[in-house]
Design a protein around this motif. Structure first.
Motif, PDB file in Angstrom:
ATOM      1  N   ASP A 194       7.804  69.779 -15.693  1.00  0.00           N
ATOM      2  CA  ASP A 194       8.341  68.667 -14.314  1.00  0.00           C
ATOM      3  C   ASP A 194       8.603  67.316 -15.056  1.00  0.00           C
ATOM      4  OD1 ASP A 194       9.163  67.576 -12.603  1.00  0.00           O
ATOM      5  OD2 ASP A 194       6.616  66.940 -11.575  1.00  0.00           O
ATOM      6  N   LEU A 195       9.217  66.701 -14.974  1.00  0.00           N
ATOM      7  CA  LEU A 195       9.742  65.260 -16.022  1.00  0.00           C
ATOM      8  C   LEU A 195       9.253  64.264 -15.093  1.00  0.00           C
ATOM      9  CD1 LEU A 195      12.567  64.419 -16.553  1.00  0.00           C
ATOM     10  CD2 LEU A 195      12.719  66.757 -17.486  1.00  0.00           C
ATOM     11  N   LYS A 196       9.890  63.241 -15.654  1.00  0.00           N
ATOM     12  CA  LYS A 196      10.183  61.857 -14.862  1.00  0.00           C
ATOM     13  C   LYS A 196      10.505  60.714 -16.100  1.00  0.00           C
ATOM     14  CE  LYS A 196       6.637  60.935 -11.293  1.00  0.00           C
ATOM     15  NZ  LYS A 196       7.266  61.383 -10.385  1.00  0.00           N
ATOM     16  N   VAL A 197      11.347  60.345 -15.894  1.00  0.00           N
ATOM     17  CA  VAL A 197      12.243  59.330 -16.683  1.00  0.00           C
ATOM     18  C   VAL A 197      12.303  57.407 -16.148  1.00  0.00           C
ATOM     19  CG1 VAL A 197      14.258  58.613 -17.509  1.00  0.00           C
ATOM     20  CG2 VAL A 197      13.778  60.832 -17.546  1.00  0.00           C
ATOM     21  N   GLY A 198      11.932  56.577 -17.096  1.00  0.00           N
ATOM     22  CA  GLY A 198      11.039  55.365 -16.553  1.00  0.00           C
ATOM     23  C   GLY A 198      10.162  54.889 -16.966  1.00  0.00           C
ATOM     24  N   ALA A 199      10.565  53.961 -16.333  1.00  0.00           N
ATOM     25  CA  ALA A 199       8.872  53.484 -15.921  1.00  0.00           C
ATOM     26  C   ALA A 199       8.411  52.697 -14.816  1.00  0.00           C
ATOM     27  CB  ALA A 199       8.343  52.178 -16.892  1.00  0.00           C
ATOM     28  N   GLY A 200       8.476  53.342 -14.266  1.00  0.00           N
ATOM     29  CA  GLY A 200       9.099  52.477 -12.589  1.00  0.00           C
ATOM     30  C   GLY A 200       7.976  53.008 -11.618  1.00  0.00           C
ATOM     31  N   GLN A 201       6.969  54.049 -12.400  1.00  0.00           N
ATOM     32  CA  GLN A 201       5.952  54.327 -11.606  1.00  0.00           C
ATOM     33  C   GLN A 201       4.099  53.646 -11.842  1.00  0.00           C
ATOM     34  OE1 GLN A 201       7.123  57.216 -14.377  1.00  0.00           O
ATOM     35  NE2 GLN A 201       8.540  57.524 -12.625  1.00  0.00           N
ATOM     36  N   SER A 202       3.418  53.423 -10.678  1.00  0.00           N
ATOM     37  CA  SER A 202       2.357  53.120 -10.455  1.00  0.00           C
ATOM     38  C   SER A 202       1.371  54.134 -11.211  1.00  0.00           C
ATOM     39  CB  SER A 202       2.027  52.657  -9.724  1.00  0.00           C
ATOM     40  OG  SER A 202       1.940  53.601  -8.573  1.00  0.00           O
ATOM     41  N   ARG A 203       0.496  53.550 -11.429  1.00  0.00           N
ATOM     42  CA  ARG A 203      -0.514  54.071 -12.032  1.00  0.00           C
ATOM     43  C   ARG A 203      -0.953  55.415 -10.795  1.00  0.00           C
ATOM     44  NH1 ARG A 203      -5.915  53.889 -10.522  1.00  0.00           N
ATOM     45  NH2 ARG A 203      -7.718  54.806 -12.503  1.00  0.00           N
ATOM     46  N   VAL A 204      -1.573  54.626  -9.918  1.00  0.00           N
ATOM     47  CA  VAL A 204      -2.070  55.213  -8.625  1.00  0.00           C
ATOM     48  C   VAL A 204      -1.002  56.518  -8.497  1.00  0.00           C
ATOM     49  CG1 VAL A 204      -1.971  55.402  -6.084  1.00  0.00           C
ATOM     50  CG2 VAL A 204      -3.329  53.561  -7.286  1.00  0.00           C
ATOM     51  N   GLN A 205       0.942  56.782  -8.735  1.00  0.00           N
ATOM     52  CA  GLN A 205       1.917  57.524  -8.731  1.00  0.00           C
ATOM     53  C   GLN A 205       1.344  58.407  -9.621  1.00  0.00           C
ATOM     54  OE1 GLN A 205       5.304  54.205  -8.194  1.00  0.00           O
ATOM     55  NE2 GLN A 205       5.860  55.698  -6.912  1.00  0.00           N
ATOM     56  N   LEU A 206       1.750  57.639 -10.459  1.00  0.00           N
ATOM     57  CA  LEU A 206       1.065  58.763 -12.027  1.00  0.00           C
ATOM     58  C   LEU A 206      -0.121  59.864 -11.412  1.00  0.00           C
ATOM     59  CD1 LEU A 206       2.577  56.575 -14.692  1.00  0.00           C
ATOM     60  CD2 LEU A 206       3.465  58.535 -14.298  1.00  0.00           C
ATOM     61  N   ILE A 207      -1.826  58.859 -11.325  1.00  0.00           N
ATOM     62  CA  ILE A 207      -2.410  59.868 -10.869  1.00  0.00           C
ATOM     63  C   ILE A 207      -2.111  61.061  -9.874  1.00  0.00           C
ATOM     64  CG2 ILE A 207      -4.474  60.385 -10.116  1.00  0.00           C
ATOM     65  CD1 ILE A 207      -4.956  57.230 -11.358  1.00  0.00           C
TER      66      ILE A 207
END
Length: 107
Positions: free
Chosen positions: A86-99
């Motif tokens: 899986d991958l995510k590009v960019g800095a748009g995720q919050s701490r909670v979303q990343l967890i």
């Protein structure tokens, strides 16, 4: 704090890991990367039991960067059993979303 990996130790530290690994592909010149750094470091400690979190400087490690076709920073790729899953590009995720995202791969 997130461990730094290089082209030389990527296979050992990431591909051979017995747990999921989040690789943060970042660059010194990238403001969003710098903005995310404290969150990435915090998650490395918070989730240390279930997910390994490492950082790879794209400018110093072109081999791995090209091998996984990373073109934008930051790019976050989760590896499981030696494979990118899986991958995510960019800095748009919050701490909670990343967890939540990382916990879904650790389950």
């Amino acid at each position: 704090m997130a461990q730094h990996v290089t082209d030389a130790d990527f296979a050992t530290e990431v591909l051979a890991s017995d747990r999921p690994v989040l690789v943060d592909f970042w660059a010194e010149w990238c403001p969003p990367c710098k903005a995310m750094a404290p969150t990435i470091d915090e998650l490395a400690e918070t989730l240390a039991e279930t997910v390994k979190i490492v950082k790879l400087d794209v400018d110093s490690n072109p081999g791995i960067t090209v091998a996984y076709n990373v073109r934008s920073m930051p790019t976050l790729i989760v590896f499981k059993n030696g494979q990118p899953v899986d991958l995510k590009v960019g800095a748009g995720q919050s701490r909670v979303q990343l967890i939540k995202w990382l916990e879904s791969h650790a389950a």
